[in-house]
Scaffold this motif. Structure first.
Motif, PDB file in Angstrom:
ATOM      1  N   ARG A 422       0.836  -1.203   0.000  1.00 35.80           N
ATOM      2  CA  ARG A 422       0.000   0.000   0.000  1.00 35.80           C
ATOM      3  C   ARG A 422       0.867   1.248   0.000  1.00 35.80           C
ATOM      4  O   ARG A 422       0.592   2.232  -0.715  1.00 35.80           O
ATOM      5  N   LEU A 423       1.958   1.260   0.743  1.00 36.13           N
ATOM      6  CA  LEU A 423       2.850   2.416   0.766  1.00 36.13           C
ATOM      7  C   LEU A 423       3.494   2.631  -0.604  1.00 36.13           C
ATOM      8  O   LEU A 423       3.635   3.769  -1.091  1.00 36.13           O
ATOM      9  N   ARG A 424       3.882   1.506  -1.301  1.00 38.37           N
ATOM     10  CA  ARG A 424       4.523   1.644  -2.612  1.00 38.37           C
ATOM     11  C   ARG A 424       3.558   2.232  -3.655  1.00 38.37           C
ATOM     12  O   ARG A 424       3.920   3.118  -4.425  1.00 38.37           O
ATOM     13  N   LEU A 425       2.312   1.759  -3.672  1.00 37.29           N
ATOM     14  CA  LEU A 425       1.335   2.275  -4.630  1.00 37.29           C
ATOM     15  C   LEU A 425       0.984   3.724  -4.347  1.00 37.29           C
ATOM     16  O   LEU A 425       0.743   4.517  -5.281  1.00 37.29           O
ATOM     17  N   ASP A 426       0.919   4.125  -3.068  1.00 38.02           N
ATOM     18  CA  ASP A 426       0.640   5.532  -2.745  1.00 38.02           C
ATOM     19  C   ASP A 426       1.736   6.424  -3.285  1.00 38.02           C
ATOM     20  O   ASP A 426       1.465   7.515  -3.855  1.00 38.02           O
ATOM     21  N   ALA A 427       3.013   6.000  -3.183  1.00 37.04           N
ATOM     22  CA  ALA A 427       4.122   6.815  -3.698  1.00 37.04           C
ATOM     23  C   ALA A 427       4.066   6.907  -5.229  1.00 37.04           C
ATOM     24  O   ALA A 427       4.295   7.979  -5.820  1.00 37.04           O
ATOM     25  N   VAL A 602      -2.672   2.873 -11.589  1.00 38.65           N
ATOM     26  CA  VAL A 602      -2.155   2.794 -10.222  1.00 38.65           C
ATOM     27  C   VAL A 602      -3.282   2.947  -9.214  1.00 38.65           C
ATOM     28  O   VAL A 602      -3.342   2.240  -8.193  1.00 38.65           O
ATOM     29  N   ALA A 603      -4.214   3.866  -9.501  1.00 34.32           N
ATOM     30  CA  ALA A 603      -5.345   4.044  -8.581  1.00 34.32           C
ATOM     31  C   ALA A 603      -6.189   2.772  -8.515  1.00 34.32           C
ATOM     32  O   ALA A 603      -6.644   2.361  -7.430  1.00 34.32           O
ATOM     33  N   ALA A 607      -6.972   0.341  -5.139  1.00 33.47           N
ATOM     34  CA  ALA A 607      -8.281  -0.131  -4.688  1.00 33.47           C
ATOM     35  C   ALA A 607      -8.337  -1.656  -4.673  1.00 33.47           C
ATOM     36  O   ALA A 607      -8.912  -2.271  -3.757  1.00 33.47           O
ATOM     37  N   ALA A 608      -7.741  -2.278  -5.679  1.00 31.39           N
ATOM     38  CA  ALA A 608      -7.724  -3.741  -5.732  1.00 31.39           C
ATOM     39  C   ALA A 608      -6.961  -4.327  -4.554  1.00 31.39           C
ATOM     40  O   ALA A 608      -7.308  -5.394  -4.034  1.00 31.39           O
ATOM     41  N   LEU A 609      -5.873  -3.622  -4.113  1.00 27.18           N
ATOM     42  CA  LEU A 609      -5.096  -4.117  -2.965  1.00 27.18           C
ATOM     43  C   LEU A 609      -5.944  -4.121  -1.694  1.00 27.18           C
ATOM     44  O   LEU A 609      -5.894  -5.077  -0.896  1.00 27.18           O
ATOM     45  N   ASP A 610      -6.749  -3.075  -1.477  1.00 27.70           N
ATOM     46  CA  ASP A 610      -7.616  -3.035  -0.303  1.00 27.70           C
ATOM     47  C   ASP A 610      -8.644  -4.166  -0.341  1.00 27.70           C
ATOM     48  O   ASP A 610      -8.912  -4.821   0.689  1.00 27.70           O
ATOM     49  N   ARG A 611      -9.223  -4.384  -1.534  1.00 25.88           N
ATOM     50  CA  ARG A 611     -10.206  -5.476  -1.646  1.00 25.88           C
ATOM     51  C   ARG A 611      -9.533  -6.824  -1.383  1.00 25.88           C
ATOM     52  O   ARG A 611     -10.105  -7.707  -0.729  1.00 25.88           O
TER      53      ARG A 611
END
Length: 993
Positions: A422-427, A602-603, A607-611
């Motif tokens: 999650r940290l990598r995708l946010d960056a 990326v967005a 979202a897919a990572l949270d699901r």
């Protein structure tokens, strides 16, 4: 046709736009189109012709490059003409095919031609297709393009060439102006009908020849007949019919001879055959008598074989019974051996042979005990199957426990890694947002770099073109200076030679045009380097053309310099630096675009990572619950398996399984039953064999044989017995047949008579049969030939009756075709098309003579000639000049320059009148006369102008194209064409309307 206004843009020598008001110019009915050589006088007429028909007149028609060299880049050439055609006012607009600069990059691209026709009265649909506009203009004017250029625009030099042309060339021009297609069609129609009639007649004649040849072949004679082929064929047919009668008589005689010979031969062969049968019967009886003892021996052998047949049958039955007993004892031994390898070994060993009464009871008791044990084992087998099923369920549960343990470990590891992803995708998402914000400024920098590179490339291209243009302009200046010097030299020599020209005109007793003296003691003599007016004008024309080329080249240099200056100052950086800056800017834009375009992806991944994290947590809970329940089920299965194992082991003892124990008991039962059955079968088989042996002895005694060996020796096979019976029966039949043959009356009579000679009667029969065959063939051939000749003769009569009328019609058609083609009875030797052209030329000569007599003050007129040309060339197109001063008819080539111009102009005007009448009386309100006035003296010019004044009567407008300065004083309405460095322009000089 009347012209109202003309607008020309970027066309020919006109670099910009020029407008011509023909209504103002033609208000007086006559106007002058003048200007220096090369300025574009003729181009005005070209624009009118192009607006109407889309092509240029004369030799300029092949010129496809109509875009002006003086035009600004990107300006399209265009011609717009307002005119009244066929009583309706229209506006015609045309754009020729031309090359324009590409909108992107270097080079040029082709722009297709276009055309439009607008009805100014608003009645009708406007046209925009080139072919539709061309057809409509031709319909309104009533004439084709070639006719228009000869009738409305009288081109310079064209009619001078027509005046002096050969007959073939003059005929070619007249065929273009006058529609002679229908007369050509008539000539072609007659020629085709002539060929078709000749082919039809030749076909009938060939058919007659083919039939005559077939008659000769059928009759077997040479094909050499007289004039009347029908009579010849009829005679051959009658001869063939007579031949049929003769051959039929011969056939009847031959058939009677053959019938008599055939009957005699049949009787001789019948008697010879009866004698042969009698002799054969005697020989057969002799042979049968000699073999009687052998037949009696064979009869005895057949009787002994019949008695031995019963003994052989009993022996065969005994052998079969003995072999069955041996096989039964062998099977019994095998059963005992098999039982010895089972639990029945002890029971079988206690049995006796031959069998006693207690053996069977002992075996049945053992089998009953073993059957009870099998019932017990079947109950234990069900327990063993339940244990195997529980063991499979236990293994499945163990596999599931391992699988659930691994799944639970993977899910927990994935859930632990979610925070780092999650940290990598946010960056990465923040980086994409920054790239999208910086993309606009990067694209601006790339556009500035590209514009700088394009400007540098355009400047280099213009500089190269400017260098080439400067070089071309310098070459044009040098050429112009050279031609100007040559012209001045020619002019100087022309002035020096003027006295010789004047002296050539002096006549004894006539006053000199310079000094007025009537005596001429020392006239000037023409020098070797004499230069006349034509040489001077040619040199001046070349000089003027070179000046125009120089002006055009200098104008192009100035245009390119202005274009280069308009580009502004050059960038200080060199080309490599500009290219490097453009590459860097482009790479930066590409990099930012690649990053910005990943923003949505990326967005979505965030979202897919949270699901995925939520789904993984739920899966851990479900897997943990399933793992606990699987452990409980595994414990229950292990307890059940232990209980079933104890019960089975107590039932099977040392055996590996219930199935193995049961299989051993079943083998003992099967072995005991097999021993019981085989012992019973062996005892019965041995008893049957002993009984069959006794039956053999009884059969030997009954048949009367001393022993088995004698009976076996007397025995014969069925085939041998059948052969003995057949031989005996055949001998009896042969003996009876031989006796019957000798008793026959015919045979007895033949044996009493002597031998019969059949060869002689056969020879007579063959000879008469061959004679009959020949007679039949001859009669058939005679009938066939008679029928064929009769049929061919009838066909000959039919074809001969049809040829006569065809020959007469063909002769008439050939005579007419020869007249139409200028042959045969045609006294003038002129074809129909030539005759029509000659009539048109005669009309042209009459119309032209009216004007030619006026221009020459009654001295000259045209004379049309129908005489054929030299060496058989086409006649009727001769055109000569009659000189009333001398009464002599002379060739047009003997006219002087001014006289030839008047003749050409008269011929052109006369031809225009005839073509207009041919086109249906077309009204020509506007026409042009191009050049030639410079060859006229003052009096001739007055006469020509008088004729042109007549042309403008009735509202007609005449335009004169000339650079003769005297015409400017005579014609007040003028269209002046002026040339310049940037192209030609026009100026209208006309009185106010």
């Amino acid at each position: 046709m009347r012209l109202h206004a003309l607008s020309v843009t970027a066309f020919g020598p006109f670099g910009g736009s020029v407008d011509v008001d023909f209504d103002r110019l033609g208000a007086d009915g006559l106007f002058l189109l003048h200007g220096p050589t090369g300025a574009g006088k003729t181009s005005v007429l070209d624009a009118v012709a192009f607006a109407l028909y889309g092509v240029l007149p004369g030799s300029r028609r092949e010129n496809r490059r109509l875009l002006s060299d003086h035009a600004e880049a990107g300006v399209a050439p265009r011609v717009v003409l307002e005119a009244t055609l066929g009583g309706r006012r229209v506006t015609l607009s045309r754009t020729p095919e031309y090359l324009r600069p590409k909108r992107r990059g270097d080079g040029v691209t082709k722009q297709n031609a276009s055309a439009s026709l607008v009805w100014e009265d608003g009645d009708g649909e406007n046209l925009t297709r080139i072919d539709e506009v061309a057809r409509e203009v031709e319909r309104l004017l009533g004439m084709r393009v070639d006719q228009f250029f000869q009738v409305v625009m009288l081109p310079q030099g064209e009619f001078a060439r027509f005046l002096r042309a050969r007959t073939e060339d003059r005929g070619a021009l007249l065929e273009q102006l006058f529609d002679t297609d229908r007369f050509s069609s008539v000539e072609q129609w007659f020629a085709e009908r002539r060929r078709a009639g000749a082919d039809a007649l030749a076909g009938r004649t060939d058919a007659l020849d083919r039939l005559a040849a077939q008659v000769a072949t059928a009759a077997g004679v040479e094909h050499a007949v007289g004039d009347d082929v029908v009579d010849w064929a009829t005679g051959l047919a009658e001869d063939a019919r007579d031949r049929v009668v003769v051959e039929q008589a011969r056939l009847a005689a031959a058939r009677a001879d053959h019938d008599a010979a055939r009957i005699a031969a049949a009787d001789a062969h019948r008697r010879a055959d009866a004698r042969r049968r009698g002799e054969a019967a005697q020989a057969a009886l002799a042979v049968l008598s000699a073999g009687r003892a052998d037949r009696e021996r064979r009869a005895e052998e057949l009787d002994a074989a019949g008695r031995a047949e019963a003994v052989i049958g009993r022996l065969a039955a005994y052998d079969a019974a003995r072999r069955r007993a041996d096989r039964a004892e062998t099977a019994m031994t095998a059963g005992v051996d098999t039982a010895a390898r089972t639990r029945a070994a002890d029971v079988v060993a206690a049995l006796s042979w031959p069998p006693s009464e207690d053996d069977a009871a002992r075996l049945d008791a053992a089998v009953q005990d073993w059957s009870g044990e099998i019932a017990v084992l079947d109950g234990v087998a069900e327990v063993e199957r339940h244990r195997a099923s529980a063991d499979r369920d236990r293994r499945t549960a163990l596999d599931r426990v391992r699988e659930l343990t691994e799944t639970l470990a993977d899910a927990r590891a994935r859930l632990d890694a979610v925070p780092a992803d999650r940290l990598r995708l946010d960056a990465e998402l923040a980086d994409c947002i920054d790239a999208a914000a910086a993309l606009g400024s990067a694209e601006s920098r790339r556009a500035e770099a590209a514009a700088a590179v394009d400007a540098r490339l355009e400047r280099r291209r213009i500089e190269r073109r400017l260098a080439e243009a400067v070089e071309t302009a310098d070459a044009a200046r040098r050429n112009c200076d050279e031609l100007r010097a040559r012209w001045l030299d020619v002019r100087e020599r022309r002035l020096d030679s003027m006295s010789a020209e004047l002296a050539a005109r002096l006549t004894a007793g006539e006053p000199c045009t310079v000094c007025g003296a009537t005596e001429h003691p020392r006239p000037a003599v023409r020098r070797e380097d004499h230069v006349d007016l034509r040489d001077e004008r040619e040199a001046e024309a070349r000089k003027s053309a070179a000046e125009a080329d120089e002006v055009s080249a200098r104008a192009r240099v100035e245009h390119l310099r202005e274009t280069l200056a308009a580009l502004g100052p050059d960038d200080a950086a060199d080309s490599a630096a500009l290219a490097e800056r453009l590459d860097a800017a482009t790479a930066e834009v590409v990099r930012l675009q690649e990053r910005a375009v990943r923003r949505e992806a990326v967005a979505s991944a965030r979202a897919a990572l949270d699901r995925e994290a939520d789904e993984t947590a739920a899966r851990i809970t479900a897997v943990s619950a399933e793992l606990a329940s699987t452990h409980e089920r595994l414990t229950a299965l292990e307890t059940r398996i232990a209980e079933d194992t104890a019960r089975v082991e107590s039932a099977i003892g040392p055996s590996a399984s219930v199935a193995d124990r049961r299989r051993g008991v079943e083998e003992a039962i099967d072995a005991a039953l097999a021993v019981r059955d085989t012992r019973t079968a062996a005892a019965a088989a041995r008893t049957a064999a002993d009984r069959a042996n006794a039956d053999v002895d009884d059969a030997v005694t009954e048949a009367g044989f001393a022993g088995r060996a004698e009976a076996i020796a007397a025995a014969r096979t069925a085939e041998a017995r059948e052969r003995l019976r057949a031989d005996l029966a055949r001998a009896e039949r042969e003996e009876a047949a031989a006796g019957a043959a000798l008793a026959d009356a015919d045979v007895a009579a033949a044996m009493a008579d002597g031998p019969v000679d059949t060869d002689a009667v056969d020879a007579v029969d063959v000879a008469t049969r061959e004679a009959l065959d020949r007679a039949v063939a001859s009669a058939d051939e005679a009938e066939r030939r008679s029928r064929q000749l009769a049929d061919l003769t009838a066909q000959l009569w039919s074809v001969a009756d049809a040829i006569g009328p065809l020959q007469q019609r063909q002769q008439e058609l050939e005579a007419l075709a020869d007249v139409v083609a200028g042959r045969g009875a045609n006294a003038r030797k002129m074809s129909l098309r030539s005759y029509v052209l000659a009539a048109r030329l005669e009309e042209v000569a009459a119309a032209a003579s009216l004007r030619f007599r006026r221009m020459s003050e009654g001295r000259f007129e045209f004379v049309h000639s129908d005489e054929a040309g030299p060496r058989g060339t086409r006649g009727g197109l001769g055109l000569d000049i009659r000189d009333d001063y001398t009464g002599v008819v002379r060739p047009a080539g003997t006219l002087s320059g001014g006289e030839a111009f008047c003749a050409s102009l008269s011929l052109a005007l006369g031809l225009a009148d005839v073509v207009a009448a041919e086109a249906g009386g077309v009204t020509l309100d506007t026409m042009f006369v191009d050049e030639g006035f410079g060859t006229l003296d003052a009096e001739s010019l007055d006469a020509v102008m008088g004729v042109l004044d007549d042309l403008r009567s009735g509202g007609r407008t005449v335009g004169i194209v000339s650079h003769v300065s005297e015409l400017r004083d005579r014609v007040p309405s003028r269209l002046e064409v002026m040339r310049g460095r940037t192209g030609s322009t026009v100026r209208v000089h006309a009185p106010a309307i």
